[in-house]
Design an enzyme around this catalytic site. Structure first.
Site, PDB file in Angstrom:
ATOM      1  N   VAL A 119       0.898  -1.879   0.150  1.00  0.00           N
ATOM      2  CA  VAL A 119      -0.480  -0.289   0.265  1.00  0.00           C
ATOM      3  C   VAL A 119       1.032   1.202  -0.093  1.00  0.00           C
ATOM      4  O   VAL A 119       0.258   2.396  -0.400  1.00  0.00           O
ATOM      5  CB  VAL A 119      -0.850  -0.441   1.212  1.00  0.00           C
ATOM      6  N   SER A 133      -4.244   2.730  17.226  1.00  0.00           N
ATOM      7  CA  SER A 133      -4.166   2.309  17.938  1.00  0.00           C
ATOM      8  C   SER A 133      -4.172   3.247  19.216  1.00  0.00           C
ATOM      9  O   SER A 133      -4.280   3.959  19.149  1.00  0.00           O
ATOM     10  CB  SER A 133      -2.169   2.499  18.032  1.00  0.00           C
ATOM     11  N   TYR A 184       5.123   6.468  15.130  1.00  0.00           N
ATOM     12  CA  TYR A 184       3.980   4.953  14.796  1.00  0.00           C
ATOM     13  C   TYR A 184       2.759   6.079  15.506  1.00  0.00           C
ATOM     14  O   TYR A 184       1.873   5.954  14.694  1.00  0.00           O
ATOM     15  CB  TYR A 184       4.400   3.909  15.857  1.00  0.00           C
ATOM     16  N   LYS A 215      -1.017   7.151  13.250  1.00  0.00           N
ATOM     17  CA  LYS A 215      -2.192   6.275  13.786  1.00  0.00           C
ATOM     18  C   LYS A 215      -3.398   7.580  14.491  1.00  0.00           C
ATOM     19  O   LYS A 215      -4.357   7.647  14.393  1.00  0.00           O
ATOM     20  CB  LYS A 215      -1.818   5.354  15.121  1.00  0.00           C
TER      21      LYS A 215
END
Length: 251
Positions: free
Chosen positions: A61, A143, A156, A160
């Site tokens: 992706v 998350s 990260y 998210k």
């Protein structure tokens, strides 16, 4: 008519368990995998053993330029194997993790998190939107780290956080086709994610359990069950929302 789900990153971890749980509920499955074709075919076989159709398609992706080709491949598959039936459920799940504190995070690492978790599902959904059925349902995986903070998770978690905003805008913009879009935010799960950092560490599992209301670490099947519940008719009137599946972590 049998429903059809499309899952990105379905050959392992949360995607794999979600695929299996949905198949057990009578839903046919198409899922993507990054590079491990053998693992993907094992999931196909497991789904087929439940009596449901299953197909695995290779897709990265992050490679936005390849998504037109993927769309054509998916369209051909729908015509040949599903009599032109469109995708009822899309689970944007594909992703990788990163543990690096802000001072040690490189530009390349931040770009990687944004590419796979934000640009990836954004443009993947954009490309295949014509192949999603009116009245369908999209789940974007976020998350718990977008709500609570642990050192080393900034890049990260930032990505998210963007996923959660993206979900609300998709819900608003796709509503004219009655397509619902929600966020599912798992807590700490014992899978191979981030090299099995939770799964393979008793210390990490004990720490997670100590700050979780239900007093244990999550398992992949917990998320598979949550995905199945969210794709059920009970969620018909819910869109643009964030659902956290963490067992009550850091309440």
């Amino acid at each position: 008519m049998t429903k059809l789900a499309l899952i990105t990153g379905g050959s392992r971890g949360l995607g794999r368990d979600s695929a299996l749980k949905l198949a057990e509920k009578g839903i046919d499955i198409i899922f993507t995998y990054h590079s491990n074709e053998q693992a993907a075919q094992e999931v196909v076989s497991a789904i087929q053993s439940t009596g449901r159709k299953a197909f695995a398609l290779q897709c990265d992706v992050r490679n936005i330029s390849s998504l037109d080709t993927f769309k054509q491949t998916l369209s051909t598959l729908l015509d040949k194997q599903f009599e032109g039936h469109k995708v009822d459920y899309l689970l944007n799940n594909a992703g990788t993790g990163l543990h690096a504190e802000i001072e040690q995070t490189s530009e390349e690492q931040l770009d990687e998190m944004l590419n796979i978790h934000v640009k990836g599902p954004f443009f993947f959904t954009q490309k295949i939107l014509p192949l999603i059925a009116d009245g369908g349902h999209i789940i974007n995986i976020s998350s718990g780290l977008a709500r609570f903070s642990f050192p080393g998770s900034a890049a990260y978690a930032m990505a998210k956080g963007a996923v959660e905003v993206m979900t609300r805008y998709m819900a608003k913009e796709f509503a004219n086709r009655k397509i619902r879009v929600n966020t599912l935010a798992p807590g700490a799960i014992a899978t191979d994610f981030r090299g099995g950092a939770i799964r393979d560490s008793e210390q990490a599992q004990s720490m997670v359990a100590s700050v979780t209301a239900l007093n244990r670490v999550g398992e992949a099947q917990d998320i598979g069950k949550a995905v199945t519940a969210m794709f059920s008719e009970g969620f018909d009137w819910i869109t643009g929302q964030r659902i956290e599946a963490s067992g009550g972590m850091i309440l």
